[in-house]
Scaffold this motif. Structure first.
Motif, mmCIF file in Angstrom:
data_model
loop_
_atom_site.group_PDB
_atom_site.id
_atom_site.type_symbol
_atom_site.label_atom_id
_atom_site.label_comp_id
_atom_site.label_asym_id
_atom_site.label_seq_id
_atom_site.Cartn_x
_atom_site.Cartn_y
_atom_site.Cartn_z
ATOM 1 N N VAL A 160 -5.832 3.682 -0.513
ATOM 2 C CA VAL A 160 -6.244 2.281 -0.387
ATOM 3 C C VAL A 160 -7.745 2.192 -0.108
ATOM 4 O O VAL A 160 -8.401 1.242 -0.541
ATOM 5 C CB VAL A 160 -5.406 1.526 0.674
ATOM 6 C CG1 VAL A 160 -5.789 1.909 2.085
ATOM 7 C CG2 VAL A 160 -5.527 0.025 0.474
ATOM 8 N N ALA A 172 -8.464 -2.749 -4.568
ATOM 9 C CA ALA A 172 -7.720 -3.282 -3.423
ATOM 10 C C ALA A 172 -8.599 -4.319 -2.737
ATOM 11 O O ALA A 172 -9.716 -4.015 -2.334
ATOM 12 C CB ALA A 172 -7.363 -2.166 -2.448
ATOM 13 N N GLU A 181 -5.678 -6.711 1.500
ATOM 14 C CA GLU A 181 -4.761 -5.573 1.363
ATOM 15 C C GLU A 181 -5.188 -4.428 2.278
ATOM 16 O O GLU A 181 -4.371 -3.864 3.011
ATOM 17 C CB GLU A 181 -4.749 -5.113 -0.097
ATOM 18 C CG GLU A 181 -3.897 -3.903 -0.379
ATOM 19 C CD GLU A 181 -3.991 -3.468 -1.833
ATOM 20 O OE1 GLU A 181 -3.680 -2.299 -2.091
ATOM 21 O OE2 GLU A 181 -4.381 -4.275 -2.693
ATOM 22 N N VAL A 203 0.846 -1.204 0.000
ATOM 23 C CA VAL A 203 0.000 0.000 0.000
ATOM 24 C C VAL A 203 0.874 1.244 0.000
ATOM 25 O O VAL A 203 0.581 2.213 -0.707
ATOM 26 C CB VAL A 203 -0.959 -0.010 1.205
ATOM 27 C CG1 VAL A 203 -1.658 1.329 1.359
ATOM 28 C CG2 VAL A 203 -1.985 -1.122 1.054
#
Length: 140
Positions: free
Chosen positions: A96, A27, A31, A16
């Motif tokens: 993210v 994502a 993650e 990330v």
């Protein structure tokens, strides 16, 4: 990049960070949540280090105000090291989060639902925790 192989889950954190300016694509839940986990862990450690070194938020406020012998306990999480870490993590967290929303088929603009009083944070949490769309969507 195949992140499924390897022994460390911390690879998701660094992944990330490497994509900190990438707002496109998707994502997966793994993650996103491993990144959140390690940010929380690092913040917890940095809060304790700030307190140990005497640079926690309370100590900084007391030194700026020139008071001693008073326990404030109002700003322990805003120490110098944790404050810098939190500031550095803002952009990667936004990136993210947007990619995570893309993975669920939602626009990154859904982040603004967090500003709706009372229920906005819960709605966003539900969106971030939702299943990924297995098929290809407009975000990748």
């Amino acid at each position: 990049m195949n992140l499924e192989t390897g022994s460390s889950d911390m690879k998701w954190y660094f992944y990330v960070l490497r994509k900190y300016w990438d707002y496109s694509g998707r994502a997966r839940r793994k993650e996103f949540w491993y990144f959140v986990l390690f940010v929380i862990l690092f913040s917890s450690v940095l809060i304790r280090i700030d307190e140990y070194l005497g640079i926690s938020g309370d100590e900084l406020v007391k030194s700026m105000l020139g008071i001693s012998g008073v326990t404030l306990r109002r700003f322990p999480e805003f120490g110098l090291l944790n404050g810098l870490h939190s500031l550095v993590m803002v952009i990667p967290f936004i990136a993210v989060s947007i990619r995570r929303l893309h993975d669920t088929g939602r626009s990154g603009w859904w982040l603004f639902v967090n500003f709706v009083p009372m229920i906005g944070g819960l709605v966003l949490l539900f969106c971030l925790a939702a299943e990924s769309q297995p098929e290809k969507n407009r975000y990748g």
